[in-house]
Scaffold this motif. Structure first.
Motif, PDB file in Angstrom:
ATOM      1  N   ASP A   1       0.637  -1.474  -0.224  1.00 18.88           N
ATOM      2  CA  ASP A   1      -0.038   0.188  -0.140  1.00 18.88           C
ATOM      3  C   ASP A   1       0.837   1.286  -0.104  1.00 18.88           C
ATOM      4  OD1 ASP A   1       0.491  -0.007   2.801  1.00 18.88           O
ATOM      5  OD2 ASP A   1      -0.505   0.284   3.500  1.00 18.88           O
ATOM      6  N   ALA A   2       1.807   1.211  -0.470  1.00 18.70           N
ATOM      7  CA  ALA A   2       2.575   2.041  -0.943  1.00 18.70           C
ATOM      8  C   ALA A   2       2.030   3.535  -1.061  1.00 18.70           C
ATOM      9  CB  ALA A   2       3.945   1.891  -0.446  1.00 18.70           C
ATOM     10  N   TRP A   3       1.548   3.124  -2.119  1.00 21.34           N
ATOM     11  CA  TRP A   3       1.523   3.965  -3.357  1.00 21.34           C
ATOM     12  C   TRP A   3       0.053   4.649  -2.209  1.00 21.34           C
ATOM     13  CZ3 TRP A   3       1.550   8.250  -7.103  1.00 21.34           C
ATOM     14  CH2 TRP A   3       0.407   8.600  -7.210  1.00 21.34           C
ATOM     15  N   GLU A   4      -1.165   4.132  -1.374  1.00 23.71           N
ATOM     16  CA  GLU A   4      -1.896   5.166  -0.504  1.00 23.71           C
ATOM     17  C   GLU A   4      -1.710   5.806   0.718  1.00 23.71           C
ATOM     18  OE1 GLU A   4      -1.707   1.802  -1.800  1.00 23.71           O
ATOM     19  OE2 GLU A   4      -3.988   1.937  -3.381  1.00 23.71           O
ATOM     20  N   GLN A   5      -0.664   5.004   0.801  1.00 19.31           N
ATOM     21  CA  GLN A   5       0.278   5.581   2.407  1.00 19.31           C
ATOM     22  C   GLN A   5       0.974   6.854   1.611  1.00 19.31           C
ATOM     23  OE1 GLN A   5       2.802   3.024   4.790  1.00 19.31           O
ATOM     24  NE2 GLN A   5       2.723   1.887   3.711  1.00 19.31           N
ATOM     25  N   THR A   6       1.530   7.071   0.653  1.00 21.75           N
ATOM     26  CA  THR A   6       2.057   8.521   0.271  1.00 21.75           C
ATOM     27  C   THR A   6       0.856   9.900   0.151  1.00 21.75           C
ATOM     28  OG1 THR A   6       3.791   7.092  -1.546  1.00 21.75           O
ATOM     29  CG2 THR A   6       3.811   9.319  -1.639  1.00 21.75           C
ATOM     30  N   ILE A   7      -0.088   9.129  -0.445  1.00 25.38           N
ATOM     31  CA  ILE A   7      -1.079  10.360  -0.831  1.00 25.38           C
ATOM     32  C   ILE A   7      -1.572  10.685   0.609  1.00 25.38           C
ATOM     33  CG2 ILE A   7      -3.583  10.366  -1.876  1.00 25.38           C
ATOM     34  CD1 ILE A   7      -1.659  10.099  -4.180  1.00 25.38           C
ATOM     35  N   VAL A   8      -1.988   9.713   1.700  1.00 22.36           N
ATOM     36  CA  VAL A   8      -2.117  10.189   2.851  1.00 22.36           C
ATOM     37  C   VAL A   8      -1.415  10.925   3.215  1.00 22.36           C
ATOM     38  CG1 VAL A   8      -2.628   9.862   5.310  1.00 22.36           C
ATOM     39  CG2 VAL A   8      -3.457   7.692   2.968  1.00 22.36           C
ATOM     40  N   GLY A   9       0.180  10.681   3.182  1.00 17.48           N
ATOM     41  CA  GLY A   9       1.185  11.856   3.724  1.00 17.48           C
ATOM     42  C   GLY A   9       1.214  13.385   2.740  1.00 17.48           C
ATOM     43  N   ILE A  10       0.683  13.066   1.726  1.00 12.53           N
ATOM     44  CA  ILE A  10       0.774  14.400   0.916  1.00 12.53           C
ATOM     45  C   ILE A  10      -0.872  14.949   1.484  1.00 12.53           C
ATOM     46  CG2 ILE A  10      -0.462  15.591  -1.723  1.00 12.53           C
ATOM     47  CD1 ILE A  10       2.142  13.102  -2.512  1.00 12.53           C
TER      48      ILE A  10
ATOM     49  N   GLY B   1       6.243   2.182  -9.469  1.00 14.12           N
ATOM     50  CA  GLY B   1       6.950   0.614 -10.329  1.00 14.12           C
ATOM     51  C   GLY B   1       6.584   0.879 -11.286  1.00 14.12           C
ATOM     52  N   ALA B   2       6.018   0.332 -11.758  1.00 14.11           N
ATOM     53  CA  ALA B   2       5.751   0.131 -13.492  1.00 14.11           C
ATOM     54  C   ALA B   2       4.647   1.658 -14.383  1.00 14.11           C
ATOM     55  CB  ALA B   2       5.226  -0.706 -14.453  1.00 14.11           C
ATOM     56  N   ASP B   3       3.754   2.052 -13.048  1.00 19.57           N
ATOM     57  CA  ASP B   3       2.959   3.145 -13.768  1.00 19.57           C
ATOM     58  C   ASP B   3       3.145   4.678 -13.434  1.00 19.57           C
ATOM     59  OD1 ASP B   3       0.563   4.484 -13.924  1.00 19.57           O
ATOM     60  OD2 ASP B   3      -0.544   3.778 -12.479  1.00 19.57           O
ATOM     61  N   LEU B   4       4.135   4.856 -14.920  1.00 14.56           N
ATOM     62  CA  LEU B   4       5.413   6.038 -15.069  1.00 14.56           C
ATOM     63  C   LEU B   4       4.355   7.486 -14.250  1.00 14.56           C
ATOM     64  CD1 LEU B   4       7.771   5.043 -16.743  1.00 14.56           C
ATOM     65  CD2 LEU B   4       7.441   4.976 -14.278  1.00 14.56           C
ATOM     66  N   ASP B   5       2.417   7.206 -14.986  1.00 12.89           N
ATOM     67  CA  ASP B   5       1.667   8.050 -15.146  1.00 12.89           C
ATOM     68  C   ASP B   5       1.838   8.640 -13.691  1.00 12.89           C
ATOM     69  OD1 ASP B   5       1.246   8.528 -18.012  1.00 12.89           O
ATOM     70  OD2 ASP B   5      -0.042   6.996 -17.707  1.00 12.89           O
ATOM     71  N   ARG B   6       1.765   7.829 -12.260  1.00 14.04           N
ATOM     72  CA  ARG B   6       2.192   8.632 -11.411  1.00 14.04           C
ATOM     73  C   ARG B   6       3.288   9.808 -10.503  1.00 14.04           C
ATOM     74  NH1 ARG B   6       0.948   3.183  -7.351  1.00 14.04           N
ATOM     75  NH2 ARG B   6      -1.337   2.721  -7.883  1.00 14.04           N
ATOM     76  N   LEU B   7       4.105   9.498 -11.665  1.00 13.16           N
ATOM     77  CA  LEU B   7       4.724  10.416 -11.359  1.00 13.16           C
ATOM     78  C   LEU B   7       3.906  11.950 -12.119  1.00 13.16           C
ATOM     79  CD1 LEU B   7       8.444   8.573 -12.741  1.00 13.16           C
ATOM     80  CD2 LEU B   7       7.711   9.519 -10.270  1.00 13.16           C
TER      81      LEU B   7
ATOM     82  N   ARG C   1       3.728  15.237  -9.207  1.00 14.65           N
ATOM     83  CA  ARG C   1       4.189  15.946  -9.252  1.00 14.65           C
ATOM     84  C   ARG C   1       2.781  17.641  -9.021  1.00 14.65           C
ATOM     85  NH1 ARG C   1       4.660  21.106 -12.139  1.00 14.65           N
ATOM     86  NH2 ARG C   1       7.559  21.724 -11.649  1.00 14.65           N
ATOM     87  N   GLY C   2       2.028  16.910  -9.695  1.00 12.87           N
ATOM     88  CA  GLY C   2       0.485  17.589  -9.689  1.00 12.87           C
ATOM     89  C   GLY C   2      -0.486  18.129  -8.378  1.00 12.87           C
ATOM     90  N   LEU C   3       0.608  17.053  -7.185  1.00 12.10           N
ATOM     91  CA  LEU C   3       0.426  17.536  -6.195  1.00 12.10           C
ATOM     92  C   LEU C   3       1.952  18.609  -5.229  1.00 12.10           C
ATOM     93  CD1 LEU C   3      -0.936  13.797  -5.843  1.00 12.10           C
ATOM     94  CD2 LEU C   3      -2.077  15.173  -5.388  1.00 12.10           C
ATOM     95  N   GLY C   4       2.163  18.625  -5.889  1.00 16.76           N
ATOM     96  CA  GLY C   4       3.715  19.060  -5.074  1.00 16.76           C
ATOM     97  C   GLY C   4       4.765  18.644  -5.182  1.00 16.76           C
TER      98      GLY C   4
ATOM     99  N   ARG D   1      11.226   9.946 -17.235  1.00 13.53           N
ATOM    100  CA  ARG D   1       9.539  10.930 -16.624  1.00 13.53           C
ATOM    101  C   ARG D   1       9.972  11.654 -16.057  1.00 13.53           C
ATOM    102  NH1 ARG D   1       4.965   9.324 -18.181  1.00 13.53           N
ATOM    103  NH2 ARG D   1       3.846  11.151 -17.060  1.00 13.53           N
ATOM    104  N   ILE D   2      11.415  10.945 -14.433  1.00 11.57           N
ATOM    105  CA  ILE D   2      10.658  12.166 -13.809  1.00 11.57           C
ATOM    106  C   ILE D   2      11.362  13.568 -14.194  1.00 11.57           C
ATOM    107  CG2 ILE D   2      12.424  12.567 -11.832  1.00 11.57           C
ATOM    108  CD1 ILE D   2      11.846   9.412 -10.921  1.00 11.57           C
TER     109      ILE D   2
END
Length: 375
Positions: free
Chosen positions: A87-96, A141-147, A151-154, A190-191
């Motif tokens: 759940d690393a992605w979900e934890q990160t969204i919560v952190g933001i 992971g492999a979902d590079l659109d998450r980058l 960025r949109g989230l800051g 992509r970064i």
């Protein structure tokens, strides 16, 4: 690793410094005007309010005053989960979201960094700028659109690996030292396309070397030590530091147990590692990334129990590096107060650094790289 909100502490050290000067004591280190002029950036740090409840979102006046006294202009703040958790992605969204709330609740004290103009504004207005960064790409992971979403989230800085192997490459604790994957190359590309900064801290030797070679803009190694001075896997060898500098990048020295064999670094050890980077790479490529908070560390039964729990969780995940321990605190003992950045400036000055060199290490070098990365 900074995983919770963190900002500011007690003015006793500042009062002592002022009293000594008023009493006619000979000043040591850089001048007050030089320090007050400098933009001071912790390239991987934290800000805390030790006087308020853990769940408070509004900073108390004592914490705000102590932060201003410290001289810290900006802290690069980790908003992500680390390690290969599902759940690393979900934890990160919560952190933001939590950090956004914290900044919104303290508009007179805090501001979020989108560009270097925000850092300059924080300096002018006496506020604390917070730069959002991740310390892993396992959450992408492999979902590079998450980058692009990050960025949109800051988010403005992305660290490729964190100690273990992820889909992009090997971290510093992986014995195979397999280096950068094809996805890792695509992730770096992509970064940079998203105008974010690539950070190679916590990387394996080959991952760092191959990753730096793949960058087209200056990268950073935001928080590390010199492996030629102490052979710990969390530290970086001279060749990779020099490669980072040759790309225009910056290496930040942390205030972590990995600087010395006994896990108890002092101020002389910090200066020794920073001297090594300056001599190896040049004065334009050294910075600080303490990987710690601003306030003085209180070591009592409560903090010992918390450190034991923290270390055991890291050990169970396999992300604890040699030198960490249940009774090891991430401090430089003789500089452990809110004036830590002033102590550093004075320590470098006493070691023969010019005021201009000190100002570069305090934040000038990172401002240059930030400007070339995200503007």
């Amino acid at each position: 690793m900074t995983t919770r909100r963190e900002l500011m502490i007690g003015g006793s050290a500042l009062a002592a410094l002022i009293a000594a000067r008023q009493a006619g004591a000979a000043p040591t280190g850089i001048g007050d005007k030089d320090y007050q002029r400098a933009i001071v950036i912790d390239g991987l740090g934290g800000i805390d309010d030790p006087y308020s409840p853990d769940d408070a979102t509004v900073l108390g006046p004592r914490a705000a005053a102590d932060f201003k006294a410290s001289g810290l202009t900006m802290s690069h703040f980790t908003i992500s989960a680390v390690g290969n958790s599902a759940d690393a992605w979900e934890q990160t969204i919560v952190g933001i979201a939590k950090t956004d709330r914290w900044i919104a609740d303290n508009p007179a004290v805090l501001l979020k960094v989108s560009t270097t103009d925000d850092i300059r504004r924080a300096k002018r207005e006496g506020k604390s700028a917070i730069l959002y960064g991740t310390q892993d790409t396992s959450l992408v992971g492999a979902d590079l659109d998450r980058l692009a979403l990050l960025r949109g989230l800051g988010v403005r800085s992305v660290q490729l690996t964190y100690n273990l192997r992820n889909l992009s490459g090997d971290g510093s604790l992986e014995p195979g030292n397999a280096g950068l994957s094809k996805l890792g190359h695509a992730t770096i590309e992509r970064i940079e396309k998203e105008k974010m900064l690539v950070d190679f801290s916590h990387g394996g030797q080959r991952t760092i070397a191959e990753g730096i070679a793949a960058t087209t803009r200056p990268p950073i190694i935001s928080h590390t030590g010199c492996r030629s001075l102490h052979d710990n896997p969390r530290n970086v060898w001279d060749a990779e530091m020099k490669a980072c500098a040759d790309k225009g990048g910056v290496i930040g020295i942390y205030w972590m147990p990995f600087l010395v064999p006994n896990s108890k670094p002092g101020s002389a050890d910090v200066v020794r590692h920073m001297d090594h980077v300056k001599n190896l790479c040049g004065e334009d490529h050294v910075s600080i990334g303490t990987d710690g908070k601003l306030s003085k560390t209180v070591i009592d039964d409560k903090s010992r129990a918390a450190q034991k729990k923290f270390y055991e969780a890291r050990a169970a995940q396999g992300i604890a590096a040699p030198g960490e321990g249940a009774d090891v605190f991430n401090i430089v003992g003789d500089w452990d107060d809110i004036m830590r950045y002033r102590h550093l400036a004075d320590g470098l000055s006493r070691a023969g650094w010019s005021s201009a060199q000190v100002e570069k290490a305090l934040g000038g070098n990172l401002m240059r790289v930030y400007g070339e990365s995200f503007g």
